[in-house]
Write a protein that holds these residues in place. Structure first.
Motif, PDB file in Angstrom:
ATOM      1  N   THR A   1      26.503  47.406  47.583  1.00 40.71           N
ATOM      2  CA  THR A   1      27.595  48.590  47.113  1.00 40.71           C
ATOM      3  C   THR A   1      29.405  48.175  46.371  1.00 40.71           C
ATOM      4  O   THR A   1      29.650  49.024  45.625  1.00 40.71           O
ATOM      5  CB  THR A   1      27.805  49.229  48.642  1.00 40.71           C
ATOM      6  N   CYS A   2      29.197  47.056  47.231  1.00 42.28           N
ATOM      7  CA  CYS A   2      30.834  46.763  46.343  1.00 42.28           C
ATOM      8  C   CYS A   2      31.111  46.550  45.140  1.00 42.28           C
ATOM      9  O   CYS A   2      31.144  46.095  43.954  1.00 42.28           O
ATOM     10  CB  CYS A   2      31.397  46.054  47.540  1.00 42.28           C
ATOM     11  N   HIS A   3      29.864  45.444  45.435  1.00 44.81           N
ATOM     12  CA  HIS A   3      29.733  43.993  43.917  1.00 44.81           C
ATOM     13  C   HIS A   3      28.645  44.406  42.776  1.00 44.81           C
ATOM     14  O   HIS A   3      26.974  44.844  43.380  1.00 44.81           O
ATOM     15  CB  HIS A   3      29.036  42.483  44.539  1.00 44.81           C
ATOM     16  N   HIS A   4      28.593  43.770  41.678  1.00 46.79           N
ATOM     17  CA  HIS A   4      27.915  43.803  39.949  1.00 46.79           C
ATOM     18  C   HIS A   4      26.754  42.491  40.771  1.00 46.79           C
ATOM     19  O   HIS A   4      27.791  41.573  41.191  1.00 46.79           O
ATOM     20  CB  HIS A   4      28.396  44.005  39.058  1.00 46.79           C
ATOM     21  N   VAL A   5      26.249  42.466  39.870  1.00 47.53           N
ATOM     22  CA  VAL A   5      24.996  41.439  40.572  1.00 47.53           C
ATOM     23  C   VAL A   5      25.675  41.016  38.592  1.00 47.53           C
ATOM     24  O   VAL A   5      24.827  42.065  37.799  1.00 47.53           O
ATOM     25  CB  VAL A   5      23.641  41.385  40.000  1.00 47.53           C
ATOM     26  N   GLU A   6      26.090  39.659  38.471  1.00 38.98           N
ATOM     27  CA  GLU A   6      26.389  39.410  36.998  1.00 38.98           C
ATOM     28  C   GLU A   6      25.200  37.929  37.092  1.00 38.98           C
ATOM     29  O   GLU A   6      25.491  37.169  37.183  1.00 38.98           O
ATOM     30  CB  GLU A   6      27.663  38.894  37.115  1.00 38.98           C
ATOM     31  N   GLY A   7      24.878  37.879  36.032  1.00 36.89           N
ATOM     32  CA  GLY A   7      23.993  36.435  34.946  1.00 36.89           C
ATOM     33  C   GLY A   7      22.992  36.104  36.536  1.00 36.89           C
ATOM     34  O   GLY A   7      22.976  36.656  37.653  1.00 36.89           O
ATOM     35  N   GLU A   8      23.292  34.619  36.274  1.00 35.24           N
ATOM     36  CA  GLU A   8      23.225  33.978  37.588  1.00 35.24           C
ATOM     37  C   GLU A   8      23.980  34.087  38.823  1.00 35.24           C
ATOM     38  O   GLU A   8      23.372  33.426  40.150  1.00 35.24           O
ATOM     39  CB  GLU A   8      23.085  32.509  37.358  1.00 35.24           C
ATOM     40  N   GLN A   9      25.081  34.535  38.998  1.00 37.92           N
ATOM     41  CA  GLN A   9      25.930  34.446  40.017  1.00 37.92           C
ATOM     42  C   GLN A   9      25.291  35.875  40.748  1.00 37.92           C
ATOM     43  O   GLN A   9      25.749  36.570  40.256  1.00 37.92           O
ATOM     44  CB  GLN A   9      27.481  34.354  39.428  1.00 37.92           C
ATOM     45  N   GLN A  10      25.242  35.530  41.251  1.00 37.33           N
ATOM     46  CA  GLN A  10      24.705  36.341  42.534  1.00 37.33           C
ATOM     47  C   GLN A  10      25.317  38.058  42.284  1.00 37.33           C
ATOM     48  O   GLN A  10      25.760  39.171  42.301  1.00 37.33           O
ATOM     49  CB  GLN A  10      23.683  36.649  43.991  1.00 37.33           C
ATOM     50  N   TYR A  11      26.873  37.426  43.541  1.00 35.33           N
ATOM     51  CA  TYR A  11      28.175  38.317  43.077  1.00 35.33           C
ATOM     52  C   TYR A  11      28.788  38.237  42.674  1.00 35.33           C
ATOM     53  O   TYR A  11      29.941  36.981  42.837  1.00 35.33           O
ATOM     54  CB  TYR A  11      28.162  38.707  44.986  1.00 35.33           C
ATOM     55  N   ALA A  12      29.512  38.705  42.025  1.00 37.44           N
ATOM     56  CA  ALA A  12      30.407  38.148  41.216  1.00 37.44           C
ATOM     57  C   ALA A  12      31.846  38.667  41.750  1.00 37.44           C
ATOM     58  O   ALA A  12      31.913  40.012  42.043  1.00 37.44           O
ATOM     59  CB  ALA A  12      30.726  38.197  39.247  1.00 37.44           C
ATOM     60  N   SER A  13      33.071  38.171  41.531  1.00 41.42           N
ATOM     61  CA  SER A  13      34.411  38.624  41.988  1.00 41.42           C
ATOM     62  C   SER A  13      34.884  40.104  41.395  1.00 41.42           C
ATOM     63  O   SER A  13      34.510  39.990  40.443  1.00 41.42           O
ATOM     64  CB  SER A  13      35.027  37.609  41.813  1.00 41.42           C
ATOM     65  N   CYS A  14      35.786  40.889  42.244  1.00 39.25           N
ATOM     66  CA  CYS A  14      36.370  42.029  41.267  1.00 39.25           C
ATOM     67  C   CYS A  14      36.207  42.031  39.978  1.00 39.25           C
ATOM     68  O   CYS A  14      36.558  42.566  38.861  1.00 39.25           O
ATOM     69  CB  CYS A  14      35.874  42.729  42.204  1.00 39.25           C
ATOM     70  N   VAL A  15      37.278  40.829  40.085  1.00 37.65           N
ATOM     71  CA  VAL A  15      38.016  40.562  38.829  1.00 37.65           C
ATOM     72  C   VAL A  15      38.183  39.526  38.304  1.00 37.65           C
ATOM     73  O   VAL A  15      38.691  39.079  37.289  1.00 37.65           O
ATOM     74  CB  VAL A  15      40.007  40.598  39.365  1.00 37.65           C
ATOM     75  N   ALA A  16      37.017  39.116  37.632  1.00 38.27           N
ATOM     76  CA  ALA A  16      35.830  38.095  36.697  1.00 38.27           C
ATOM     77  C   ALA A  16      36.398  38.858  35.944  1.00 38.27           C
ATOM     78  O   ALA A  16      36.754  40.091  35.540  1.00 38.27           O
ATOM     79  CB  ALA A  16      34.952  38.142  37.193  1.00 38.27           C
ATOM     80  N   GLU A  17      36.510  37.994  34.812  1.00 39.56           N
ATOM     81  CA  GLU A  17      37.218  38.231  33.307  1.00 39.56           C
ATOM     82  C   GLU A  17      36.114  39.770  32.708  1.00 39.56           C
ATOM     83  O   GLU A  17      35.130  39.654  32.525  1.00 39.56           O
ATOM     84  CB  GLU A  17      36.387  37.337  32.072  1.00 39.56           C
ATOM     85  N   GLY A  18      36.528  40.455  32.281  1.00 46.66           N
ATOM     86  CA  GLY A  18      35.313  41.755  31.776  1.00 46.66           C
ATOM     87  C   GLY A  18      35.506  42.681  32.801  1.00 46.66           C
ATOM     88  O   GLY A  18      34.536  43.560  32.584  1.00 46.66           O
ATOM     89  N   CYS A  19      35.930  42.691  34.021  1.00 43.83           N
ATOM     90  CA  CYS A  19      35.317  43.098  34.703  1.00 43.83           C
ATOM     91  C   CYS A  19      36.347  44.686  35.417  1.00 43.83           C
ATOM     92  O   CYS A  19      37.242  45.228  35.371  1.00 43.83           O
ATOM     93  CB  CYS A  19      34.729  42.555  36.361  1.00 43.83           C
ATOM     94  N   HIS A  20      36.794  44.189  36.752  1.00 46.73           N
ATOM     95  CA  HIS A  20      38.553  44.980  37.493  1.00 46.73           C
ATOM     96  C   HIS A  20      39.574  43.833  36.856  1.00 46.73           C
ATOM     97  O   HIS A  20      40.452  43.279  37.665  1.00 46.73           O
ATOM     98  CB  HIS A  20      37.825  45.414  38.409  1.00 46.73           C
ATOM     99  N   ASP A  21      40.148  43.196  35.875  1.00 46.52           N
ATOM    100  CA  ASP A  21      40.800  42.584  35.787  1.00 46.52           C
ATOM    101  C   ASP A  21      42.291  43.189  35.270  1.00 46.52           C
ATOM    102  O   ASP A  21      43.062  42.271  35.263  1.00 46.52           O
ATOM    103  CB  ASP A  21      40.453  41.395  34.977  1.00 46.52           C
ATOM    104  N   ALA A  22      41.796  44.357  34.551  1.00 48.38           N
ATOM    105  CA  ALA A  22      42.979  44.897  34.567  1.00 48.38           C
ATOM    106  C   ALA A  22      44.600  44.764  34.965  1.00 48.38           C
ATOM    107  O   ALA A  22      44.176  45.278  36.475  1.00 48.38           O
ATOM    108  CB  ALA A  22      42.929  46.154  33.847  1.00 48.38           C
ATOM    109  N   ALA A  23      45.427  44.374  35.168  1.00 48.82           N
ATOM    110  CA  ALA A  23      46.641  44.794  36.882  1.00 48.82           C
ATOM    111  C   ALA A  23      47.297  46.599  36.396  1.00 48.82           C
ATOM    112  O   ALA A  23      48.449  46.180  37.142  1.00 48.82           O
ATOM    113  CB  ALA A  23      47.504  42.925  36.289  1.00 48.82           C
ATOM    114  N   ASP A  24      47.133  46.721  35.516  1.00 54.83           N
ATOM    115  CA  ASP A  24      47.885  47.568  34.886  1.00 54.83           C
ATOM    116  C   ASP A  24      47.517  48.818  35.815  1.00 54.83           C
ATOM    117  O   ASP A  24      45.737  49.039  35.868  1.00 54.83           O
ATOM    118  CB  ASP A  24      48.068  48.234  33.209  1.00 54.83           C
TER     119      ASP A  24
END
Length: 134
Positions: free
Chosen positions: A60-83
């Motif tokens: 519900t909150c996490h996206h499945v990313e490659g081999e990592q089942q649930y990536a961090s929300c602030v993984a590069e290219g996801c929700h990493d914008a500090a603005d």
């Protein structure tokens, strides 16, 4: 003989189908995960406890990313914008009151609180709330 073998194989397949996902499921991080992903000059942080969100499916909150089942929300290219104003910013993912393709923290908390004014303050307020205790 063939019917009992077929029944045993079917039962074994069902057991595997339901057991394998739990065998390979990732462990949720320990409670006390400090979320501090903005350049907020006020220094607001949130401590997130996975144990209080066990009724919510991880996807519900996490996206499945490659081999990592649930990536961090602030993984590069996801929700990493500090603005805070950036379209995919961490701030918007948490604070947007309307759910988009996935709910945000605040949209889910608003739904959970319903018409209970005190619970709504506790789950969606700023400083002094469950999210940002003093």
């Amino acid at each position: 003989m063939k019917k009992s073998l077929l029944a045993c194989l079917t039962a074994a397949a069902l057991v595997l189908a339901f057991a394998l996902p739990s065998i390979y499921a990732e462990e949720a991080p320990a409670d006390g995960l400090v979320l501090d992903h903005t350049d907020d000059p006020k220094g607001y942080t949130t401590t997130f406890n996975h144990s209080t969100h066990t009724s919510v499916d991880c996807a519900t909150c996490h996206h499945v990313e490659g081999e990592q089942q649930y990536a961090s929300c602030v993984a590069e290219g996801c929700h990493d914008a500090a603005d805070k104003q950036a379209d995919m910013s961490w701030y918007k993912v948490v604070h947007d009151r309307k759910a988009g393709s996935k709910p945000t923290c605040v949209s889910c908390h608003l739904e959970t609180a319903g018409d209970d004014i005190e619970l709504k303050k506790q789950l969606t307020g700023c400083m002094g709330s469950a999210c940002h205790p003093k």
